[in-house]
Design a protein around this motif. Sequence first.
Motif, PDB file in Angstrom:
ATOM      1  N   PRO A 141      10.238  -7.390  -0.595  1.00 53.71           N
ATOM      2  CA  PRO A 141      10.816  -7.379   0.760  1.00 53.71           C
ATOM      3  C   PRO A 141      11.994  -8.340   0.934  1.00 53.71           C
ATOM      4  CG  PRO A 141       8.687  -8.495   0.732  1.00 53.71           C
ATOM      5  CD  PRO A 141       8.837  -7.851  -0.605  1.00 53.71           C
ATOM      6  N   ASP A 142      11.897  -9.535   0.365  1.00 57.97           N
ATOM      7  CA  ASP A 142      12.980 -10.518   0.534  1.00 57.97           C
ATOM      8  C   ASP A 142      14.233 -10.080  -0.225  1.00 57.97           C
ATOM      9  OD1 ASP A 142      11.246 -12.033   2.040  1.00 57.97           O
ATOM     10  OD2 ASP A 142      10.641 -13.311   0.356  1.00 57.97           O
ATOM     11  N   THR A 151      11.871  -2.062  -3.427  1.00 62.74           N
ATOM     12  CA  THR A 151      11.222  -1.438  -2.265  1.00 62.74           C
ATOM     13  C   THR A 151      10.780  -2.516  -1.285  1.00 62.74           C
ATOM     14  OG1 THR A 151       8.986  -1.476  -3.205  1.00 62.74           O
ATOM     15  CG2 THR A 151      10.372   0.433  -3.740  1.00 62.74           C
ATOM     16  N   SER A 152      10.642  -2.113  -0.046  1.00 64.95           N
ATOM     17  CA  SER A 152      10.221  -3.061   0.991  1.00 64.95           C
ATOM     18  C   SER A 152       8.782  -3.493   0.778  1.00 64.95           C
ATOM     19  CB  SER A 152      10.375  -2.418   2.373  1.00 64.95           C
ATOM     20  OG  SER A 152       9.656  -1.200   2.433  1.00 64.95           O
ATOM     21  N   HIS A 153       8.007  -2.675   0.070  1.00 60.25           N
ATOM     22  CA  HIS A 153       6.604  -3.018  -0.160  1.00 60.25           C
ATOM     23  C   HIS A 153       6.461  -4.075  -1.254  1.00 60.25           C
ATOM     24  CE1 HIS A 153       2.286  -2.572  -0.569  1.00 60.25           C
ATOM     25  NE2 HIS A 153       2.431  -2.307  -1.852  1.00 60.25           N
ATOM     26  N   ALA A 188      15.900  -7.213   1.587  1.00 63.98           N
ATOM     27  CA  ALA A 188      16.590  -7.678   2.795  1.00 63.98           C
ATOM     28  C   ALA A 188      17.953  -8.266   2.441  1.00 63.98           C
ATOM     29  CB  ALA A 188      15.727  -8.715   3.517  1.00 63.98           C
ATOM     30  N   SER A 223      13.970   1.375   3.401  1.00 62.16           N
ATOM     31  CA  SER A 223      12.746   1.031   2.661  1.00 62.16           C
ATOM     32  C   SER A 223      12.969   0.845   1.168  1.00 62.16           C
ATOM     33  CB  SER A 223      11.688   2.121   2.866  1.00 62.16           C
ATOM     34  OG  SER A 223      12.149   3.367   2.365  1.00 62.16           O
TER      35      SER A 223
END
Length: 418
Positions: free
Chosen positions: A39-40, A34-36, A43, A69
Amino acid sequence: MSADAGRPVSTTVQHEAAERRQAARTLLSCPVLTSHRQPDELALVRRHSTALRSTFARLLGYHLIVEPSFARLVKTPPSADSPPRTVRRGDSPPFTPHTYALFSLACAALLTPGTGEWLLISSLVEQVRADAVTAGVELRDTPADNRRLVQAVGLLIDWGVLTETDGSLSAWSERREEGVLQIHRPLLPHVLPRPLRNVVSLADLFEPMPAAAASEPRRSLRRRLMENPLVRREDLPEDERDVLSRERSELSRLLEEHFGLSLEVRAEGAVAYDTEGTLSDVAYPGPGTVRQAALLLTDALTDLARPTGDRPDLVVSWDTVRSELNNLTARHARAWASAFVTDPDRLRKEVVALLESMSLARSLPEGLALHAAAARYRPEPHARPTRAAQRLAVTRRREADEPPSDALFTESFLGEAL
């Protein structure tokens, strides 16, 4: 582009391939990003999402979902002969069928119409209890059942489906302090690998999913190598055994190119090992009483017994296993956890379960069958080697320059363990 630009292009291509391989490894070890929370890593997966979807579908039959997300790698169920792979959160006990049922009920509760983006922990628990009654799942207000419920909800927090925004699940568990959870709505429908709409009983959760690629031997063999610590040759169906024998070079290339794994094939089986040691979800050898006891037990057993007949396993009676574990416990009582020192049956069960999860042992009615590959994990003393040992090491290094035989497992077992 000029000829001089050839080197930068090659470097760029290699860099892109390395990034795709790293992203694939991340998804294999953590199928929900998850982006929370990552994040890296997310991506990187998004940057190579097209290639990754193709790679996982073509080589393993896995479905990859990538959204802004989150990313979710949906794996196919393991084969029936795979070692048990239950979920475990930290030092908590492994998930039981009851815990899995509560986990499914928690997912269903979050999908209840009218549930907003935020909800109280107590409201979620109340909804799970109500749904458990409807589904016929026993859920009493006892410490044991409450621990399993907390484990189930905690896994949703670990995966990023829920976020503790005010208070915490542990505070609610210990002191009934209220907390607020935020739901990751886009990810929630993709948490379970199968939809719940056709599940009407607890038994339905354990029904195998239809695996479209199950009959394709190349994919199923790759999945075995990717997901199992050790693939025993005697466990392979004829078509997968044929692929392993005839297409070893191509198999090695694919595993190395896309996932950074090295394939080793021997008479007793095959291993796709990770030289970086970051891909496995089972740390072995490692710290903790159970891991140390398992390592020392395999060392002791290989000193005591010899394989018999044509089978590669070494079968040791249960009385011998208990006796050796008792000896080890007495020797390391000060260093090992008291919960295991005072409960030898629990220690034996957890040691055997760990070895079985690594495919290094199997429980038989007559005793514990230790696979030859267990000899590879024998602890090595750090004391200064004797002159005789140094001469032996020189001889072995010279021998290492010779072409390897096709049965290193047996060599390792006989040469080192025996």
